[in-house]
Design a protein around this motif. Structure first.
Motif, mmCIF file in Angstrom:
data_model
loop_
_atom_site.group_PDB
_atom_site.id
_atom_site.type_symbol
_atom_site.label_atom_id
_atom_site.label_comp_id
_atom_site.label_asym_id
_atom_site.label_seq_id
_atom_site.Cartn_x
_atom_site.Cartn_y
_atom_site.Cartn_z
ATOM 1 N N ASN A 42 1.336 -1.352 -0.351
ATOM 2 C CA ASN A 42 0.231 -0.091 -0.052
ATOM 3 C C ASN A 42 0.950 1.255 0.314
ATOM 4 N N ARG A 43 1.880 0.974 0.568
ATOM 5 C CA ARG A 43 2.706 2.165 0.972
ATOM 6 C C ARG A 43 3.568 2.690 -0.311
ATOM 7 N N PHE A 44 4.200 1.476 -0.676
ATOM 8 C CA PHE A 44 5.711 1.370 -1.593
ATOM 9 C C PHE A 44 5.732 1.241 -3.000
ATOM 10 N N GLY A 45 3.668 0.477 -2.850
ATOM 11 C CA GLY A 45 3.992 -0.905 -4.277
ATOM 12 C C GLY A 45 4.866 -1.754 -4.391
ATOM 13 N N ILE A 46 5.111 -2.624 -3.523
ATOM 14 C CA ILE A 46 6.260 -3.243 -3.993
ATOM 15 C C ILE A 46 6.415 -4.846 -2.600
ATOM 16 N N ARG A 47 6.337 -5.399 -3.028
ATOM 17 C CA ARG A 47 6.580 -6.484 -2.069
ATOM 18 C C ARG A 47 8.139 -7.714 -2.141
ATOM 19 N N PRO A 48 7.896 -8.162 -0.739
ATOM 20 C CA PRO A 48 9.214 -8.753 -0.515
ATOM 21 C C PRO A 48 10.012 -9.114 -1.711
ATOM 22 N N VAL A 49 11.530 -9.213 -1.234
ATOM 23 C CA VAL A 49 12.038 -9.524 -2.442
ATOM 24 C C VAL A 49 12.211 -10.940 -1.784
ATOM 25 N N LYS A 50 12.974 -11.144 -0.633
ATOM 26 C CA LYS A 50 12.985 -12.072 0.077
ATOM 27 C C LYS A 50 12.617 -12.335 1.578
ATOM 28 N N SER A 51 11.815 -13.274 1.800
ATOM 29 C CA SER A 51 11.338 -13.745 2.948
ATOM 30 C C SER A 51 11.852 -15.632 3.443
ATOM 31 N N TYR A 52 11.813 -15.340 4.471
ATOM 32 C CA TYR A 52 12.315 -16.450 4.623
ATOM 33 C C TYR A 52 11.929 -16.564 6.557
ATOM 34 N N THR A 53 12.268 -17.767 7.213
ATOM 35 C CA THR A 53 12.458 -17.940 8.716
ATOM 36 C C THR A 53 13.388 -18.793 8.825
ATOM 37 N N ASP A 54 13.866 -17.542 10.194
ATOM 38 C CA ASP A 54 15.369 -17.712 10.883
ATOM 39 C C ASP A 54 15.223 -19.158 11.615
ATOM 40 N N ASP A 55 15.773 -19.925 11.017
ATOM 41 C CA ASP A 55 16.256 -21.095 11.526
ATOM 42 C C ASP A 55 16.674 -21.844 13.060
ATOM 43 N N VAL A 56 17.051 -20.018 13.652
ATOM 44 C CA VAL A 56 17.380 -20.357 14.744
ATOM 45 C C VAL A 56 16.391 -19.846 16.066
ATOM 46 N N PHE A 57 15.630 -19.350 15.828
ATOM 47 C CA PHE A 57 14.353 -18.749 16.191
ATOM 48 C C PHE A 57 13.379 -18.893 16.074
ATOM 49 N N GLY A 58 12.902 -19.221 14.666
ATOM 50 C CA GLY A 58 12.060 -19.324 13.798
ATOM 51 C C GLY A 58 10.795 -17.827 13.844
ATOM 52 N N ASP A 59 11.758 -16.929 13.927
ATOM 53 C CA ASP A 59 11.274 -15.862 13.403
ATOM 54 C C ASP A 59 10.550 -15.759 11.816
ATOM 55 N N PHE A 60 10.252 -15.099 11.235
ATOM 56 C CA PHE A 60 10.460 -14.693 9.577
ATOM 57 C C PHE A 60 10.434 -13.047 9.973
ATOM 58 N N ILE A 61 11.798 -13.465 8.118
ATOM 59 C CA ILE A 61 11.830 -11.772 8.279
ATOM 60 C C ILE A 61 11.894 -11.191 6.826
ATOM 61 N N GLU A 62 11.755 -10.688 6.192
ATOM 62 C CA GLU A 62 11.402 -10.316 4.925
ATOM 63 C C GLU A 62 12.369 -8.751 4.736
ATOM 64 N N THR A 63 12.464 -9.586 2.887
ATOM 65 C CA THR A 63 13.264 -7.982 2.596
ATOM 66 C C THR A 63 12.770 -7.849 1.781
ATOM 67 N N TYR A 64 12.920 -6.172 1.255
ATOM 68 C CA TYR A 64 12.290 -5.135 1.310
ATOM 69 C C TYR A 64 13.346 -4.122 0.114
ATOM 70 N N ARG A 65 12.974 -4.108 -1.422
ATOM 71 C CA ARG A 65 14.221 -2.938 -1.821
ATOM 72 C C ARG A 65 12.917 -2.440 -3.229
ATOM 73 N N TYR A 66 13.271 -1.180 -2.698
ATOM 74 C CA TYR A 66 12.366 -0.085 -3.947
ATOM 75 C C TYR A 66 13.258 1.292 -4.241
ATOM 76 N N ASP A 67 13.180 1.674 -5.373
ATOM 77 C CA ASP A 67 13.382 2.822 -5.875
ATOM 78 C C ASP A 67 14.669 2.166 -6.266
ATOM 79 N N ASN A 68 14.650 1.245 -7.034
ATOM 80 C CA ASN A 68 15.868 1.015 -7.937
ATOM 81 C C ASN A 68 17.015 0.455 -7.269
ATOM 82 N N ASN A 69 16.394 -0.174 -6.473
ATOM 83 C CA ASN A 69 17.478 -0.120 -4.898
ATOM 84 C C ASN A 69 18.453 0.996 -4.153
#
Length: 169
Positions: free
Chosen positions: A47-74
């Motif tokens: 809604n804010r940036f018009g982007i989706r995560p370029v990478k999403s994964y679950t951290d192996d150690v803690f089991g937490d979810f991490i998303e990476t976003y890139r905007y404006d040609n990185n």
């Protein structure tokens, strides 16, 4: 046991909330804004940036979810930990970093300008290598400096080329 976990979670949240407020804002479109610690779900990022995560994964150690976003040609990148914005990197002068609504920093400034804009008692700045500085800011209303920090990549004239916020390990 349940109450001690709730107390610990509230304490962690209160400690984090006491740190400096850190905002990244687009100079061209003020609606393109990211505040560290805010809830940033994939839907909010869309809604804010018009982007989706370029990478999403679950951290192996803690089991937490991490998303990476890139905007404006990185030129602007941020990551979310369980859908909470917690770090970023800026590679363009089209963004302003705002600390506690009173200190404004952007790519293109020099370290000398930074030192003139922010009082020495509000930050600790340390050269790590020839082209890298670390900056710690005082926690609002205290005499304590936060563990998280701003990293500044500079050129030979100490002009800021890129900056990123690093959450402590």
């Amino acid at each position: 046991m349940k109450y001690s976990l709730l107390f610990f979670a509230a304490l962690c949240f209160a400690t984090r909330a006491a740190d400096a407020q850190v905002i990244v804002r687009s100079k061209e479109d003020p609606s393109k804004i990211l505040t560290l610690g805010e809830r940033m779900t994939p839907q909010t990022a869309w809604n804010r940036f018009g982007i989706r995560p370029v990478k999403s994964y679950t951290d192996d150690v803690f089991g937490d979810f991490i998303e990476t976003y890139r905007y404006d040609n990185n030129k602007f990148e941020f990551r979310c930990f369980n859908s909470i914005a917690y770090d970023f990197a800026i590679y363009s002068d089209r963004y302003t970093l705002i600390i506690d609504r009173k200190f404004f920093i952007s790519v293109g400034m020099t370290i000398a300008e930074l030192k003139r804009r922010i009082p020495a008692d509000e930050m600790i700045i340390k050269r790590l290598t020839d082209d890298l500085f670390a900056v710690w800011f005082k926690i609002t209303g205290t005499e304590i400096f936060a563990d998280d920090r701003l990293m500044l990549e500079v050129d030979a004239q100490e002009r800021i080329l890129a900056m990123g916020w690093i959450f402590p390990d």
